[in-house]
Design a protein around this motif. Structure first.
Motif, short mmCIF file in Angstrom:
data_model
loop_
_atom_site.label_atom_id
_atom_site.label_comp_id
_atom_site.label_asym_id
_atom_site.label_seq_id
_atom_site.Cartn_x
_atom_site.Cartn_y
_atom_site.Cartn_z
N ASN A 13 0.87 -1.04 0.07
CA ASN A 13 -0.11 0.04 0.06
C ASN A 13 0.96 1.36 0.00
O ASN A 13 2.28 1.10 0.61
N ASP A 15 0.81 4.69 1.99
CA ASP A 15 0.26 5.36 2.94
C ASP A 15 0.35 6.87 2.82
O ASP A 15 1.20 7.42 2.50
N VAL A 17 -0.64 10.42 4.63
CA VAL A 17 -0.95 10.67 5.75
C VAL A 17 -1.06 12.25 6.15
O VAL A 17 -0.09 12.89 5.60
N GLY A 40 4.11 1.27 2.25
CA GLY A 40 3.21 0.52 3.28
C GLY A 40 2.70 -0.77 2.83
O GLY A 40 3.10 -1.07 1.83
N ALA A 96 -3.54 3.59 1.85
CA ALA A 96 -4.09 3.51 2.98
C ALA A 96 -4.28 5.21 3.31
O ALA A 96 -3.37 6.02 3.22
N ILE A 98 -4.76 7.98 5.95
CA ILE A 98 -4.46 8.09 7.39
C ILE A 98 -4.47 9.61 7.90
O ILE A 98 -3.72 10.46 7.45
N ILE A 108 -7.88 5.33 9.98
CA ILE A 108 -7.53 4.80 8.97
C ILE A 108 -8.44 4.22 7.85
O ILE A 108 -9.26 3.58 8.45
N VAL A 110 -8.53 2.08 4.47
CA VAL A 110 -7.91 1.43 3.55
C VAL A 110 -8.55 0.92 2.50
O VAL A 110 -9.84 0.18 2.39
#
Length: 234
Positions: A13, A15, A17, A40, A96, A98, A108, A110
């Motif tokens: 994945n 991520d 953020v 990730g 993801a 986040i 989170i 996904v």
């Protein structure tokens, strides 16, 4: 089977953020900090950890034919991980989303994307024959995880299953698992029990699961871990 060789079958994945003062309520918009991007996915993270510990690692997974997929593969290759079994499919790379609050709490979402397209029939038996350890998680379809475990066991490899995200597991998957790694919540979900309160209760749950798996490790966050198996407990 080659000792020291690790085959990781699992998720990749990207991520995305964002730091926020607090998480939004339903229907609310909040302003966050700058977007940060990190490679990730539980599978890819385990592959990197094993490579950094000195193992020869091969990754099996799926990414999309997009910029995120290319970046994730480059990142694995930079760690010395073999990626010939990481194929592109007609789906976006897993992502993801986040948000991290000022108090350190994560929220989170996904989107599995390409990870959900890794099917049992896609698994090539050849890498399993060369692996000493097969490492699995639950961010790809359960039937694929089960098939990977069966191929690993048949090839003489030791199968390590990190049962996250938490879900009930079929007996035939546990039957071919050598090491089961779970946190307290995941252990309770696998065992069909209440979540343990404290290390002693977690150890009792590890003992219960060790009737079905040779070695069970229950992680306790900042409190460490407990384990139980044929060789003892601690």
């Amino acid at each position: 089977m080659e000792p020291g060789s690790v085959l990781v079958v699992g998720s990749l994945n990207m991520d995305l953020v964002v730091a926020v003062e607090r998480h939004p309520k339903p229907g609310e918009t909040v302003i966050g900090g700058d977007l940060q991007r990190f490679p990730g996915g539980k599978g890819a993270n385990q592959a990197v950890a094993a490579a950094r510990l000195g193992a020869r690692v091969r990754m099996v997974g799926r990414v999309g034919a997009d910029a995120y997929g290319a970046e994730l593969k480059r990142g694995l290759e930079a760690e010395g991980i073999e990626t010939t079994e990481v194929a592109e499919v007609e789906a976006p790379t897993g992502v993801a989303l986040i948000s991290v609050s000022a108090g350190g709490q994560n929220a989170i979402v996904v989107s599995p994307g390409a990870n959900a397209r890794l099917r049992p029939e896609d698994l090539n038996p050849e890498p399993f024959a060369e692996a000493g350890v097969v490492v699995l998680q639950l961010e790809t379809p359960l039937e694929t995880v089960r098939r990977a475990a069966e191929l690993g066991r048949a090839a003489g490899a030791r199968v390590l299953l990190n049962a996250a995200p938490a879900q009930a597991l079929p007996d035939d998957l546990l039957a071919v698992t050598y090491v089961l790694v779970v946190n307290e919540f995941e252990a309770a979900r696998v065992a069909g029990a209440d979540e343990p309160e404290g290390p002693d209760a977690a150890l009792a749950l590890a003992r219960e699961l060790a009737r079905r798996v040779p070695l069970v490790v229950v992680t306790l966050g900042g409190r460490g871990l407990v384990w139980a198996g044929a060789g003892g407990e601690g």
